[in-house]
Design a protein around this motif. Structure first.
Motif, PDB file in Angstrom:
ATOM      1  N   ASP A 395       0.868  -1.170   0.000  1.00  0.00           N
ATOM      2  CA  ASP A 395       0.000   0.000   0.000  1.00  0.00           C
ATOM      3  C   ASP A 395       0.910   1.227   0.000  1.00  0.00           C
ATOM      4  O   ASP A 395       1.563   1.538   0.990  1.00  0.00           O
ATOM      5  CB  ASP A 395      -0.897  -0.010   1.241  1.00  0.00           C
ATOM      6  N   VAL A 396       0.945   1.928  -1.126  1.00  0.00           N
ATOM      7  CA  VAL A 396       1.968   2.966  -1.326  1.00  0.00           C
ATOM      8  C   VAL A 396       1.896   4.051  -0.253  1.00  0.00           C
ATOM      9  O   VAL A 396       2.915   4.576   0.180  1.00  0.00           O
ATOM     10  CB  VAL A 396       1.832   3.578  -2.738  1.00  0.00           C
ATOM     11  N   LEU A 450      -4.468  10.612  -8.186  1.00  0.00           N
ATOM     12  CA  LEU A 450      -3.585   9.883  -9.098  1.00  0.00           C
ATOM     13  C   LEU A 450      -4.124   8.479  -9.346  1.00  0.00           C
ATOM     14  O   LEU A 450      -4.877   7.932  -8.539  1.00  0.00           O
ATOM     15  CB  LEU A 450      -2.173   9.779  -8.510  1.00  0.00           C
ATOM     16  N   SER A 451      -3.701   7.887 -10.464  1.00  0.00           N
ATOM     17  CA  SER A 451      -4.044   6.492 -10.724  1.00  0.00           C
ATOM     18  C   SER A 451      -3.179   5.586  -9.859  1.00  0.00           C
ATOM     19  O   SER A 451      -2.166   6.028  -9.286  1.00  0.00           O
ATOM     20  CB  SER A 451      -3.824   6.161 -12.198  1.00  0.00           C
ATOM     21  N   ALA A 452      -3.556   4.308  -9.763  1.00  0.00           N
ATOM     22  CA  ALA A 452      -2.782   3.364  -8.947  1.00  0.00           C
ATOM     23  C   ALA A 452      -1.355   3.239  -9.461  1.00  0.00           C
ATOM     24  O   ALA A 452      -0.396   3.175  -8.677  1.00  0.00           O
ATOM     25  CB  ALA A 452      -3.472   2.006  -8.939  1.00  0.00           C
ATOM     26  N   GLN A 454       0.366   5.546 -11.158  1.00  0.00           N
ATOM     27  CA  GLN A 454       1.092   6.778 -10.855  1.00  0.00           C
ATOM     28  C   GLN A 454       1.511   6.811  -9.394  1.00  0.00           C
ATOM     29  O   GLN A 454       2.633   7.207  -9.066  1.00  0.00           O
ATOM     30  CB  GLN A 454       0.221   7.984 -11.187  1.00  0.00           C
ATOM     31  N   ARG A 455       0.621   6.387  -8.506  1.00  0.00           N
ATOM     32  CA  ARG A 455       0.971   6.360  -7.081  1.00  0.00           C
ATOM     33  C   ARG A 455       2.154   5.430  -6.832  1.00  0.00           C
ATOM     34  O   ARG A 455       3.058   5.755  -6.051  1.00  0.00           O
ATOM     35  CB  ARG A 455      -0.242   5.902  -6.247  1.00  0.00           C
ATOM     36  N   GLN A 456       2.147   4.282  -7.490  1.00  0.00           N
ATOM     37  CA  GLN A 456       3.228   3.330  -7.255  1.00  0.00           C
ATOM     38  C   GLN A 456       4.571   3.861  -7.764  1.00  0.00           C
ATOM     39  O   GLN A 456       5.604   3.684  -7.114  1.00  0.00           O
ATOM     40  CB  GLN A 456       2.896   1.998  -7.926  1.00  0.00           C
ATOM     41  N   ARG A 457       4.548   4.548  -8.882  1.00  0.00           N
ATOM     42  CA  ARG A 457       5.810   5.056  -9.424  1.00  0.00           C
ATOM     43  C   ARG A 457       6.316   6.261  -8.632  1.00  0.00           C
ATOM     44  O   ARG A 457       7.529   6.423  -8.437  1.00  0.00           O
ATOM     45  CB  ARG A 457       5.630   5.407 -10.906  1.00  0.00           C
ATOM     46  N   ILE A 458       5.415   7.090  -8.136  1.00  0.00           N
ATOM     47  CA  ILE A 458       5.842   8.187  -7.256  1.00  0.00           C
ATOM     48  C   ILE A 458       6.344   7.619  -5.930  1.00  0.00           C
ATOM     49  O   ILE A 458       7.320   8.115  -5.351  1.00  0.00           O
ATOM     50  CB  ILE A 458       4.691   9.183  -7.047  1.00  0.00           C
ATOM     51  N   GLY A 459       5.700   6.540  -5.456  1.00  0.00           N
ATOM     52  CA  GLY A 459       6.201   5.864  -4.257  1.00  0.00           C
ATOM     53  C   GLY A 459       7.593   5.306  -4.463  1.00  0.00           C
ATOM     54  O   GLY A 459       8.428   5.313  -3.547  1.00  0.00           O
ATOM     55  N   ASN A 477       5.574  -3.716  -8.737  1.00  0.00           N
ATOM     56  CA  ASN A 477       4.976  -3.665 -10.076  1.00  0.00           C
ATOM     57  C   ASN A 477       3.546  -4.177 -10.092  1.00  0.00           C
ATOM     58  O   ASN A 477       3.020  -4.551 -11.141  1.00  0.00           O
ATOM     59  CB  ASN A 477       5.827  -4.473 -11.061  1.00  0.00           C
ATOM     60  N   ALA A 478       2.893  -4.182  -8.927  1.00  0.00           N
ATOM     61  CA  ALA A 478       1.537  -4.729  -8.856  1.00  0.00           C
ATOM     62  C   ALA A 478       0.560  -3.940  -9.721  1.00  0.00           C
ATOM     63  O   ALA A 478      -0.401  -4.506 -10.250  1.00  0.00           O
ATOM     64  CB  ALA A 478       1.063  -4.739  -7.403  1.00  0.00           C
ATOM     65  N   ASN A 479       0.792  -2.626  -9.882  1.00  0.00           N
ATOM     66  CA  ASN A 479      -0.143  -1.783 -10.635  1.00  0.00           C
ATOM     67  C   ASN A 479       0.507  -1.153 -11.866  1.00  0.00           C
ATOM     68  O   ASN A 479      -0.010  -0.158 -12.390  1.00  0.00           O
ATOM     69  CB  ASN A 479      -0.698  -0.672  -9.730  1.00  0.00           C
TER      70      ASN A 479
END
Length: 570
Positions: A395-396, A450-452, A454-459, A477-479
């Motif tokens: 969970d980012v 943000l999309s899921a 985008q959140r993961q890459r910013i995380g 890389n889940a999302n």
């Protein structure tokens, strides 16, 4: 508080002015019919009332400041408790309790309750004055004071359980309200609104019932105390009248003693009226004392260690979930040197995430040790260790603020160069530029705008910010789409090239291509550790054998090989 006590003394002395005014009016003005004396006395008592009102206002304002200072003095400890309690396995009902307790204490300290207890030490002054009027009046005042204090003690004993039950039910209702707010989308999508409404109704009714019970206790005892006060004042008038009739006291003494008795008992009545808040504040102080003792930050190390740059060493590690005793992972030992990348594999519930939380210092270890360059991670202050660690959870968990603030971990002295470098390593720089305000775009609570992906890459950018030595990525890389997975692989490559240690938990092979080591967990224990290529080659060779092996397996080694074959991506 000493200054407030001085103001309380001034206020209580000035409270005598009303009784003395009535005494002089009845005993001096009325018999003499002297208007000048009446005017002089009235001006004097008016001045006394003005000074009393000013002192009372100052006292209330000072109490409000004391409550604020109390809050400010504990603000860091309270936030530390809020950030620590979830990591200790504390029940959700208690997560926000320190903040509620602090609000309760501040509200009580800023209210009328403390003034009553500051006025109580002055009750003997009024009783002495009543004895000076006449011993019978003084004895009556003493008996009345004892009776009203007994009523106060009874209120304390009877109300304690009711107040605790009311507070617990209110906390349970708040927990349910928070859960509903956080999971509103799931509740709506899965049609659970009616069921949660029923649960909310039950919790709310229980809260109302317990609060009603507590209010009934306070109302009954408060009314009884008020009736007792009226009886005492009227009794004082009756005794005064008897003394007047028998020529043992003047009419002024009769009126003045009744007024003074009311003044003497007023603090006790105010205390009874605010007893509910007093009980709640006292319980809050007791809880806060225990919580802050448990969650107090450890003392800062005497020496600040340098940035680790050589090795991660894990020795006989065992980890339990906060609040439980059962080990989730145990007897884990391995070492990685700078520039290595580890694929952490295993079936669901095999302990991968628990191990990752122990590696970055989120969960305390129950046995063994995690070392960076030979130093156990608890030898670093949390703030310092965080600079050397990058972590991306499943969970980012982004925060309300700008994209740049989230990437730099809300660091005040962050430079644009460091933020841009992290975004470029994560391959998210171009995506951020396409946002409405670029790096200044506010992402909302939890990154809701943000999309899921985008959140993961910013995380990921946040995880690699500041060139951390140890980077742990849990399902990074889940999302992600194909482009995002390519950016993730490049980021791992860059981190390893810069001599960082990268540990990745993933079931998708794209995230593992840039790693050189692999570890497989089964039921919290290591069943394979070594070169990624060797383990993958061995597994692919054994998969065919595993599919032909009979259902009953005779050796633990065969069980481990079967588990490896099941969790390693093809």
């Amino acid at each position: 508080m000493t200054g407030i006590a001085v103001f309380s003394g001034v206020i209580n002395l000035l409270m005598l002015s009303g009784s003395l005014y009535m005494l002089q009016v009845y005993d001096r003005v009325i018999p003499s019919r002297n208007i000048a004396t009446l005017l002089g006395l009235s001006l004097v008592v008016l001045l006394a009332y003005l000074v009393q009102g000013y002192a009372d206002a100052l006292r209330s304002r000072m109490l409000s400041r004391v409550g604020t200072l109390f809050d400010v003095g504990l603000q860091e400890a309270i936030h530390t408790a809020l950030a620590t309690l979830p990591l200790r396995g504390v029940k959700p009902i208690l997560m926000q309790q320190p903040l509620r307790d602090l609000d309760q204490i501040r509200a009580f300290m800023s209210g009328m309750g403390p003034t009553a207890f500051l006025d109580m030490p002055w009750i003997p002054i009024f009783i002495i004055a009543l004895f000076l009027f006449h011993p019978a009046i003084g004895v009556t005042a003493v008996l009345g004071t004892v009776a009203i204090i007994a009523m106060t003690v009874l209120t304390e004993r009877v109300s304690r359980g009711a107040a605790r039950a009311a507070m617990d039910s209110s906390a349970q209702r708040q927990v349910l309200a928070d859960a509903t707010r956080q999971n509103a989308e799931v509740i709506r999508a899965l049609g659970m609104q009616d069921r949660f409404t029923a649960r909310w109704s039950q919790a709310n009714e229980r809260c109302l019932r317990e609060n009603g019970r507590a209010s009934d206790v306070y109302a009954n005892l408060g009314s009884a105390a008020k009736v007792l006060r009226y009886v005492l004042q009227s009794g004082m008038l009756g005794i005064g009248a008897y003394l007047v009739v028998t020529d043992k006291a003047s009419g002024g003494i009769m009126i003045a003693s009744s007024i003074m008795m009311g003044r003497a008992l007023a603090p006790v009545e105010v205390a009874l009226g605010s007893w509910k808040q007093l009980v709640a504040a006292r319980q809050s102080i007791a809880r806060l004392r225990e919580i802050l003792k448990v969650t107090a930050a450890p003392p800062a190390p005497p020496v600040m260690l340098p940035r680790p740059c050589r090795e991660l060493l894990v020795q006989d590690l065992a980890v339990t979930a906060p609040g439980t005793d059962k080990a989730i992972v145990s007897h884990i030992s391995f070492s990685l040197t700078a520039g290595m990348g580890l694929a952490l594999l295993g079936a669901s519930a095999s302990g991968k995430t628990s191990l990752s939380k122990a590696l970055v210092g989120i969960w305390p270890v129950s046995n063994g040790v995690v070392r960076l360059d030979g130093a156990a991670i608890d030898q670093w202050r949390n703030e310092d260790l965080g600079r050397h660690v990058g972590y991306l959870p499943q969970d980012v968990a982004l925060f309300d603020g700008t994209v740049a603030e989230n990437i730099c971990r809300f660091e005040d002295q962050a430079t644009s160069e460091a933020i841009l470098k992290a975004a470029q390593i994560a391959g998210v720089h171009d995506i951020i530029l396409r946002l409405p305000e670029g790096y200044s775009t506010r992402i909302g609570e939890g990154g809701m705008s943000l999309s899921a992906g985008q959140r993961q890459r910013i995380g990921l950018a946040r995880a690699v910010y500041g060139d951390p030595f140890l980077v742990v990525l849990d399902e990074p890389n889940a999302n992600l789409d194909a482009e995002g997975e390519g950016a993730l692989a490049r980021a791992i490559q860059i981190l390893r090239r810069d001599k960082s240690i990268v540990i990745v938990i993933s079931h998708r092979p794209s995230a593992l291509s840039e790693l050189n080591m692999a570890m497989v967990l089964h039921e919290g224990k290591t069943v394979a550790f070594g070169s990624r290529d060797e383990i993958f080659a061995r597994v692919h060779t054994e998969k065919t054998v595993a599919t032909r092996r009979p259902a009953t397996v005779s050796s633990a080694n065969q069980i481990g090989q079967t588990q490896v074959a099941e969790v390693v991506p093809s």
